[in-house]
Design a protein around this motif. Structure first.
Motif, PDB file in Angstrom:
ATOM      1  N   PRO A   1       0.812  -1.225   0.000  1.00 46.67           N
ATOM      2  CA  PRO A   1       0.000   0.000   0.000  1.00 46.67           C
ATOM      3  C   PRO A   1       0.844   1.273   0.000  1.00 46.67           C
ATOM      4  CG  PRO A   1      -0.155  -1.147   2.121  1.00 46.67           C
ATOM      5  CD  PRO A   1       0.504  -2.076   1.172  1.00 46.67           C
ATOM      6  N   TYR A   2       2.026   1.227   0.599  1.00 45.54           N
ATOM      7  CA  TYR A   2       2.890   2.414   0.576  1.00 45.54           C
ATOM      8  C   TYR A   2       3.347   2.698  -0.850  1.00 45.54           C
ATOM      9  CZ  TYR A   2       6.807   5.537   1.319  1.00 45.54           C
ATOM     10  OH  TYR A   2       7.660   6.603   1.256  1.00 45.54           O
ATOM     11  N   LEU A   3       3.797   1.669  -1.566  1.00 45.76           N
ATOM     12  CA  LEU A   3       4.232   1.861  -2.948  1.00 45.76           C
ATOM     13  C   LEU A   3       3.079   2.338  -3.826  1.00 45.76           C
ATOM     14  CD1 LEU A   3       6.554  -1.241  -3.535  1.00 45.76           C
ATOM     15  CD2 LEU A   3       7.243   1.150  -3.265  1.00 45.76           C
ATOM     16  N   ALA A   4       1.891   1.770  -3.602  1.00 48.98           N
ATOM     17  CA  ALA A   4       0.745   2.170  -4.395  1.00 48.98           C
ATOM     18  C   ALA A   4       0.409   3.644  -4.181  1.00 48.98           C
ATOM     19  CB  ALA A   4      -0.462   1.305  -4.034  1.00 48.98           C
ATOM     20  N   ALA A   5       0.542   4.123  -2.951  1.00 47.95           N
ATOM     21  CA  ALA A   5       0.239   5.528  -2.652  1.00 47.95           C
ATOM     22  C   ALA A   5       1.327   6.471  -3.159  1.00 47.95           C
ATOM     23  CB  ALA A   5       0.062   5.715  -1.148  1.00 47.95           C
ATOM     24  N   MET A   6       2.554   5.976  -3.237  1.00 50.34           N
ATOM     25  CA  MET A   6       3.682   6.832  -3.611  1.00 50.34           C
ATOM     26  C   MET A   6       3.894   6.912  -5.110  1.00 50.34           C
ATOM     27  SD  MET A   6       5.286   8.323  -1.097  1.00 50.34           S
ATOM     28  CE  MET A   6       6.969   8.571  -1.646  1.00 50.34           C
ATOM     29  N   SER A   7       3.656   5.812  -5.823  1.00 50.36           N
ATOM     30  CA  SER A   7       4.038   5.806  -7.240  1.00 50.36           C
ATOM     31  C   SER A   7       3.078   5.034  -8.125  1.00 50.36           C
ATOM     32  CB  SER A   7       5.439   5.198  -7.387  1.00 50.36           C
ATOM     33  OG  SER A   7       5.412   3.819  -7.026  1.00 50.36           O
ATOM     34  N   GLU A   8       1.974   4.566  -7.561  1.00 56.05           N
ATOM     35  CA  GLU A   8       1.027   3.743  -8.330  1.00 56.05           C
ATOM     36  C   GLU A   8       1.751   2.567  -8.974  1.00 56.05           C
ATOM     37  OE1 GLU A   8      -0.970   6.321 -11.038  1.00 56.05           O
ATOM     38  OE2 GLU A   8      -2.007   7.425  -9.457  1.00 56.05           O
ATOM     39  N   ALA A   9       2.566   1.885  -8.174  1.00 51.10           N
ATOM     40  CA  ALA A   9       3.356   0.757  -8.676  1.00 51.10           C
ATOM     41  C   ALA A   9       2.455  -0.386  -9.095  1.00 51.10           C
ATOM     42  CB  ALA A   9       4.327   0.282  -7.598  1.00 51.10           C
ATOM     43  N   SER A  10       2.826  -1.053 -10.171  1.00 53.51           N
ATOM     44  CA  SER A  10       2.063  -2.200 -10.653  1.00 53.51           C
ATOM     45  C   SER A  10       2.375  -3.434  -9.820  1.00 53.51           C
ATOM     46  CB  SER A  10       2.407  -2.474 -12.116  1.00 53.51           C
ATOM     47  OG  SER A  10       3.765  -2.915 -12.230  1.00 53.51           O
ATOM     48  N   VAL A  11       1.614  -4.491 -10.063  1.00 54.05           N
ATOM     49  CA  VAL A  11       1.855  -5.746  -9.348  1.00 54.05           C
ATOM     50  C   VAL A  11       3.253  -6.269  -9.647  1.00 54.05           C
ATOM     51  CG1 VAL A  11       1.123  -8.146  -9.128  1.00 54.05           C
ATOM     52  CG2 VAL A  11      -0.596  -6.339  -9.297  1.00 54.05           C
ATOM     53  N   ASP A  12       3.668  -6.206 -10.898  1.00 56.97           N
ATOM     54  CA  ASP A  12       5.000  -6.690 -11.262  1.00 56.97           C
ATOM     55  C   ASP A  12       6.096  -5.868 -10.594  1.00 56.97           C
ATOM     56  OD1 ASP A  12       3.908  -8.637 -12.837  1.00 56.97           O
ATOM     57  OD2 ASP A  12       4.119  -7.519 -14.718  1.00 56.97           O
ATOM     58  N   GLN A  13       5.877  -4.567 -10.491  1.00 58.39           N
ATOM     59  CA  GLN A  13       6.868  -3.722  -9.833  1.00 58.39           C
ATOM     60  C   GLN A  13       6.947  -4.011  -8.340  1.00 58.39           C
ATOM     61  OE1 GLN A  13       5.350   0.094 -11.249  1.00 58.39           O
ATOM     62  NE2 GLN A  13       7.206   0.398 -12.467  1.00 58.39           N
ATOM     63  N   ARG A  14       5.798  -4.261  -7.708  1.00 52.87           N
ATOM     64  CA  ARG A  14       5.814  -4.622  -6.287  1.00 52.87           C
ATOM     65  C   ARG A  14       6.562  -5.932  -6.076  1.00 52.87           C
ATOM     66  NH1 ARG A  14       0.228  -3.157  -6.368  1.00 52.87           N
ATOM     67  NH2 ARG A  14      -0.388  -5.322  -5.998  1.00 52.87           N
ATOM     68  N   ALA A  15       6.334  -6.889  -6.970  1.00 54.89           N
ATOM     69  CA  ALA A  15       7.041  -8.167  -6.874  1.00 54.89           C
ATOM     70  C   ALA A  15       8.551  -7.961  -7.017  1.00 54.89           C
ATOM     71  CB  ALA A  15       6.539  -9.126  -7.952  1.00 54.89           C
ATOM     72  N   LEU A  16       8.941  -7.068  -7.936  1.00 53.38           N
ATOM     73  CA  LEU A  16      10.363  -6.763  -8.117  1.00 53.38           C
ATOM     74  C   LEU A  16      10.946  -6.143  -6.853  1.00 53.38           C
ATOM     75  CD1 LEU A  16      12.901  -6.475  -9.881  1.00 53.38           C
ATOM     76  CD2 LEU A  16      11.985  -4.262 -10.657  1.00 53.38           C
ATOM     77  N   ALA A  17      10.185  -5.249  -6.222  1.00 54.78           N
ATOM     78  CA  ALA A  17      10.668  -4.603  -4.998  1.00 54.78           C
ATOM     79  C   ALA A  17      10.915  -5.625  -3.897  1.00 54.78           C
ATOM     80  CB  ALA A  17       9.656  -3.558  -4.531  1.00 54.78           C
ATOM     81  N   PHE A  18       9.991  -6.564  -3.723  1.00 58.73           N
ATOM     82  CA  PHE A  18      10.168  -7.598  -2.700  1.00 58.73           C
ATOM     83  C   PHE A  18      11.352  -8.497  -3.044  1.00 58.73           C
ATOM     84  CE2 PHE A  18       5.661  -6.738  -1.582  1.00 58.73           C
ATOM     85  CZ  PHE A  18       5.825  -6.566  -0.217  1.00 58.73           C
ATOM     86  N   SER A  19      11.485  -8.833  -4.323  1.00 56.06           N
ATOM     87  CA  SER A  19      12.566  -9.718  -4.740  1.00 56.06           C
ATOM     88  C   SER A  19      13.931  -9.072  -4.492  1.00 56.06           C
ATOM     89  CB  SER A  19      12.410 -10.057  -6.226  1.00 56.06           C
ATOM     90  OG  SER A  19      13.486 -10.835  -6.689  1.00 56.06           O
ATOM     91  N   LEU A  20      14.078  -7.814  -4.854  1.00 54.46           N
ATOM     92  CA  LEU A  20      15.349  -7.117  -4.652  1.00 54.46           C
ATOM     93  C   LEU A  20      15.652  -6.957  -3.165  1.00 54.46           C
ATOM     94  CD1 LEU A  20      15.172  -4.349  -7.400  1.00 54.46           C
ATOM     95  CD2 LEU A  20      16.614  -6.386  -7.392  1.00 54.46           C
ATOM     96  N   SER A  21      14.626  -6.701  -2.367  1.00 57.09           N
ATOM     97  CA  SER A  21      14.827  -6.580  -0.925  1.00 57.09           C
ATOM     98  C   SER A  21      15.311  -7.897  -0.335  1.00 57.09           C
ATOM     99  CB  SER A  21      13.531  -6.139  -0.252  1.00 57.09           C
ATOM    100  OG  SER A  21      13.706  -6.003   1.136  1.00 57.09           O
ATOM    101  N   GLY A  22      14.720  -9.015  -0.786  1.00 56.49           N
ATOM    102  CA  GLY A  22      15.158 -10.322  -0.300  1.00 56.49           C
ATOM    103  C   GLY A  22      16.583 -10.635  -0.716  1.00 56.49           C
ATOM    104  N   PHE A  23      16.927 -10.307  -1.968  1.00 54.72           N
ATOM    105  CA  PHE A  23      18.291 -10.541  -2.442  1.00 54.72           C
ATOM    106  C   PHE A  23      19.291  -9.713  -1.639  1.00 54.72           C
ATOM    107  CE2 PHE A  23      21.800  -9.521  -5.435  1.00 54.72           C
ATOM    108  CZ  PHE A  23      22.274 -10.809  -5.627  1.00 54.72           C
ATOM    109  N   ALA A  24      18.925  -8.450  -1.377  1.00 54.70           N
ATOM    110  CA  ALA A  24      19.794  -7.603  -0.558  1.00 54.70           C
ATOM    111  C   ALA A  24      19.930  -8.158   0.850  1.00 54.70           C
ATOM    112  CB  ALA A  24      19.239  -6.172  -0.507  1.00 54.70           C
ATOM    113  N   GLY A  25      18.854  -8.743   1.372  1.00 53.70           N
ATOM    114  CA  GLY A  25      18.904  -9.338   2.703  1.00 53.70           C
ATOM    115  C   GLY A  25      19.901 -10.477   2.780  1.00 53.70           C
ATOM    116  N   VAL A  26      19.936 -11.306   1.743  1.00 54.72           N
ATOM    117  CA  VAL A  26      20.895 -12.419   1.716  1.00 54.72           C
ATOM    118  C   VAL A  26      22.325 -11.892   1.756  1.00 54.72           C
ATOM    119  CG1 VAL A  26      21.797 -14.304   0.296  1.00 54.72           C
ATOM    120  CG2 VAL A  26      19.320 -13.999   0.541  1.00 54.72           C
TER     121      VAL A  26
END
Length: 400
Positions: free
Chosen positions: A227-252
């Motif tokens: 919901p934060y991304l949607a309010a800030m940039s109207e991010a699409s579903v694919d973009q939200r998935a990319l954000a989670f994926s990159l965050s997980g990769f950075a976590g590793v």
């Protein structure tokens, strides 16, 4: 690195996957057992709260039990509860079996991290703990998607059967690789009053509170990223998935980097760095609210950094607790496990209240405030540790 360290990694991977994978098969469970998805979601809540409440109790009560025996009993219970869960026909029995699995996780999860720290070479505690902590991020990146895929194609019961098989495999891996050595744990474990004195002391207690505050802020933002991304940039579903994926990769990457930093700089400096960067990223996200819409590329860069730094702190806090708590280290790590799960729960509640009240724009502001609180608590803990005998011993051990 020794084979047993990777067995501990596998154990952590299985235990954390079992907690998170329920979210991926909630619709199937709700439909088959004829309950609402909201009610089925309480399976996650029950598991997390059980671990949060039981981990410190188990840490003290089972302090004198050998690790091989503890892992054996815990994973047998874990495997049996998942097998039985695959056969239940009612929601009540499934809840009861999730509690049994959570009790097994509460008993063994802190011991997995403590075992790695106890047997790490001097100057490598952070890295050994980081290897085990990679099992946590691995469960999110791989375990949950695999379990969800199995449930989607073969039914949610197959997911529980898979978890039972994974638990059995992890136990075999542990028993084959763990050194067969005399366990003098009973003789070396302090009395319960002495354990409680160490755990309640400011150097340990304030550090635990700092980690809980940081986890609350971090998990609040992670839970409500969409919901934060949607309010800030109207991010699409694919973009939200990319954000989670990159965050997980950075976590590793950052778990390993945080472990190395804890070894090279000391856990206190590593924690100040991780908490400071996290708080700074939250402040940036809070200020970006006033210039929205913000390009998704900007948000994903900031989000990837804070996601990685949130994981950076895990090996550092556990290294710090291990060095400070001495013979009560396993119990301190159990309390840390409890505080982590409590932070996850509080983050969900606090984030929900913020989102439904002031709105998504205040989420990073609240998270930044929690980050500042964590930094203040850590500073107090460091000052207290310098004035205590246990802190002096920890400094000596840390620097050889």
């Amino acid at each position: 690195m020794p084979a047993w360290l990777f067995a501990l990694f596998a154990a952590a991977f299985v235990l954390y996957t079992d907690d998170y994978v329920i979210a991926g098969v909630l619709p199937e469970i709700a439909r088959d057992l004829k309950v609402s998805e909201a009610r089925a979601g309480q399976l996650v809540t029950v598991f997390s709260l059980t671990v949060a409440l039981a981990a410190p109790i188990a840490g003290v009560a089972l302090a004198r039990v050998s690790r091989r025996r503890l892992f054996t009993v815990s994973f047998v219970l874990f495997t049996a509860s998942n097998l039985l869960a695959a056969a239940v026909t009612g929601f009540g029995p499934l809840v009861a079996l999730r509690i049994v699995a959570a009790l097994a996780a509460a008993a063994s999860t802190p011991a997995v991290f403590a075992y790695a720290a106890e047997r790490a070479p001097k100057g490598h505690i952070g890295r050994y703990v980081a290897v085990v902590a990679l099992g946590v991020t691995g469960s999110i990146a791989a375990g949950v998607p695999i379990g969800t895929w199995i449930g989607g194609h073969f039914g949610w019961r197959a997911t529980f059967v898979s978890m039972a098989a994974a638990g059995a495999a992890a136990l075999v891996f542990l028993l084959v690789t763990l050194p067969r050595e005399r366990d003098d744990r009973a003789a070396g474990t302090p009395s319960i009053p002495e354990q409680l004195r160490v755990l309640a002391g400011p150097p340990v207690a304030l550090g635990l509170l700092a980690n809980c505050a940081l986890m609350t802020g971090s998990m609040m933002m992670l839970t409500y990223t969409a919901p934060y991304l949607a309010a800030m940039s109207e991010a699409s579903v694919d973009q939200r998935a990319l954000a989670f994926s990159l965050s997980g990769f950075a976590g590793v990457l950052c778990i390993w980097a945080g472990g190395k930093a804890a070894d090279r700089w000391g856990p206190d400096r590593a924690l100040f760095t991780g908490m400071g960067v996290f708080t700074g990223m939250m402040a940036i996200l809070g200020m970006l609210w006033f210039v929205r819409p913000v390009p998704f590329s900007v948000l994903v860069v900031v989000g990837t950094i804070w996601g990685g730094m949130a994981f950076w702190n895990s090996p550092a806090i556990q290294t710090r607790l291990y060095l400070l708590a001495g013979p009560a280290a396993a119990q301190a790590l159990a309390l840390n496990t409890s505080g982590t799960y409590l932070g996850v729960s509080l983050g969900g509640v606090l984030g929900g209240l913020t989102l439904s009240g002031p709105g998504a724009g205040l989420l990073p502001v609240v998270a930044a405030a929690l980050g500042l609180g964590a930094l203040a608590l850590l500073a107090l803990a460091v000052v207290a540790s310098k004035k205590s005998p246990s802190g002096e011993r920890a400094m000596a051990a840390e620097h050889g």
